[in-house]
Design an enzyme around this catalytic site. Structure first.
Site, PDB file in Angstrom:
ATOM      1  N   GLU A  25       0.819  -1.213   0.000  1.00  0.00           N
ATOM      2  CA  GLU A  25       0.000   0.000   0.000  1.00  0.00           C
ATOM      3  C   GLU A  25       0.854   1.265   0.000  1.00  0.00           C
ATOM      4  OE1 GLU A  25      -3.002  -0.133  -0.658  1.00  0.00           O
ATOM      5  OE2 GLU A  25      -3.349  -2.269  -0.349  1.00  0.00           O
ATOM      6  N   HIS A  28       1.304   2.374  -3.559  1.00  0.00           N
ATOM      7  CA  HIS A  28       0.162   3.148  -4.057  1.00  0.00           C
ATOM      8  C   HIS A  28       0.166   4.563  -3.461  1.00  0.00           C
ATOM      9  CE1 HIS A  28      -1.656  -0.186  -6.118  1.00  0.00           C
ATOM     10  NE2 HIS A  28      -1.895  -0.882  -5.018  1.00  0.00           N
TER      11      HIS A  28
END
Length: 438
Positions: A25, A28
């Site tokens: 994550e 991202h």
């Protein structure tokens, strides 16, 4: 002590899992912020929030169920006909929930008009969605290469583990493992030449032997007289076996045998010993490539594994060694690793390889061009770029952003299949787990 080590192994794997998810994550998050996209949340886990802290316009936190994670990006989809825009998530499960919430667009704040995901150029959106899986790939490569070049890996060596008494076809041995030599069976060339257990083969026909793969290739490509140089009790000894043609197991070119397939090749007649061998950079790169190729093959073969999984979960069937495992199964394997009767450094290496394997699988799975996976959003951005470039070439009006939201019915089907498969693997992991030892 066994119970403690099992629990410790599960905990260590769980920590590795959380780190892997957070790392994914982070890819991202960092690229989204780099391109000016507003990210309201960065969360590791699902369910109730255990801890969170807000920094800037992003809330960072940890949730109770450590089975995933997500970031929320504003404007993941273009606005609908009513002009409303919804905040979306990079997590498939969270994404489905948010898609059902009509009020999700209320997260928009004044000024967000310039910070929407869908307004970024397609190549920027590809980078944002690719960054998560790519982070897992980086972690997998670094850990795999690090373990192979420092700890080493357990592999077949050029040391003789056992010498065959006679020549038997591999297909006969596979059907009858207890088959013994008879007076009618010719003596194995290795035994006739005086090869002994513990000998280390250092040269074949005058050429220095690098590793088992090279030696196996040399043996299989030779029929007739040969010179095998071995190190025995600190001295070099030349042996002169006469290799014969025999039926042996076929290899896939990546060091593994192909079940049920055989070829005629040169035969010497010994079993290599297994040992921990450090790999150099070139060998590590080659093995890393083999692991990626094997991972792709395993991903393609997943649908064919469903019948065996069902049989293992509900009919007491055999759980095969190459059966898919989920997070629970992998954690259980982690517990077994710390109970293995091997040196502590090899236990550490095995745990690292387990986490690296999870990261490689996460990369490959997320790259599938299907919503709600990252690969689905990448495919949507690429298709938009193609449409716009085609419009320029043919001097047509700009078709505008591709509305990935139109593919959400497909996403629901894919997510449903994934959930069912995950539940099947979970049941199999609980009632009939894959085990490292008998």
């Amino acid at each position: 002590m066994t119970t403690f080590m099992t629990i410790l192994g599960i905990v260590v794997f769980a920590v590795g899992l959380l780190v892997s998810i957070a790392w994914h994550e982070l890819g991202h998050l960092s690229t989204a912020k780099m391109f000016g996209i507003r990210v309201p949340q960065y969360m590791v886990g699902f369910g109730p929030t255990i801890f969170s802290r807000r920094k800037g316009d992003t809330e960072y936190g940890i949730k109770a169920i450590p089975l995933g994670g997500y970031i929320r990006m504003i404007g993941m989809f273009p606005p609908g006909k009513d002009g409303k825009m919804q905040a979306r998530s990079t997590s498939p499960f969270r994404g489905m929930i948010e898609d059902a919430r009509a009020a999700a667009y209320e997260e928009l704040k004044p000024g967000d008009e310039t910070r929407l995901f869908y307004t970024r150029a397609p190549w920027k959106r590809v980078i944002v969605m690719l960054a998560g899986p790519f982070m897992n790939l980086i972690l997998a490569v670094v850990v795999f290469m690090g373990v192979m070049m420092t700890f080493g890996i357990t592999t077949q060596t050029t040391t003789v583990g056992a010498v065959s008494d006679c020549v038997l076809q591999q297909s006969v041995v596979s059907k009858d493992p207890d088959r013994k030599c008879t007076g009618k069976d010719p003596a194995a060339p290795a035994k006739a030449a005086g090869l002994q257990k513990g000998d280390r083969i250092v040269a074949f026909n005058g050429n220095k032997v690098g590793d088992w793969d090279d030696l196996q290739s040399d043996i299989r490509g030779t029929i007739g007289k040969a010179t095998v140089t071995v190190e025995r009790d600190g001295k070099l000894v030349d042996l002169h076996p006469t290799l014969i043609k025999n039926q042996v197991a076929k290899t896939d070119g990546r060091g593994s045998y192909v079940d049920g397939e055989y070829v005629d090749a040169g035969f010497l007649g010994f079993t290599p010993a297994r040992g921990v061998v450090q790999q150099d950079f070139g060998q590590s790169v080659e093995r890393m490539g083999d692991m990626v190729a094997n991972g792709v093959d395993a991903l393609i073969a997943l649908p064919s594994k469903i019948p065996d999984l069902w049989d293992a979960a509900f009919n007491g069937g055999e759980r095969k060694d190459d059966s898919p495992v989920g997070v629970v199964g992998a954690a259980r394997v982690g517990g077994e690793v710390l109970n293995l009767d091997i040196p502590p450094e090899q236990r550490v290496a095995s745990m690292l390889l387990l986490v690296a394997g999870f990261n490689l699988s996460l990369f490959l799975f997320n790259m599938l061009p299907l919503l709600p996976l990252d690969g689905g959003h990448i495919a949507g951005a690429l298709w938009e770029s193609i449409r716009r470039q085609a419009a320029k070439i043919f001097r047509r009006p700009d078709p505008g952003p591709f509305d990935v939201a139109k593919l959400m019915p497909v996403a629901y089907v894919v997510a449903g299949i994934f959930i069912c498969f995950t539940l099947l693997v979970l049941v199999a992991d609980l009632v009939n787990p894959v085990k490292l030892t008998g």
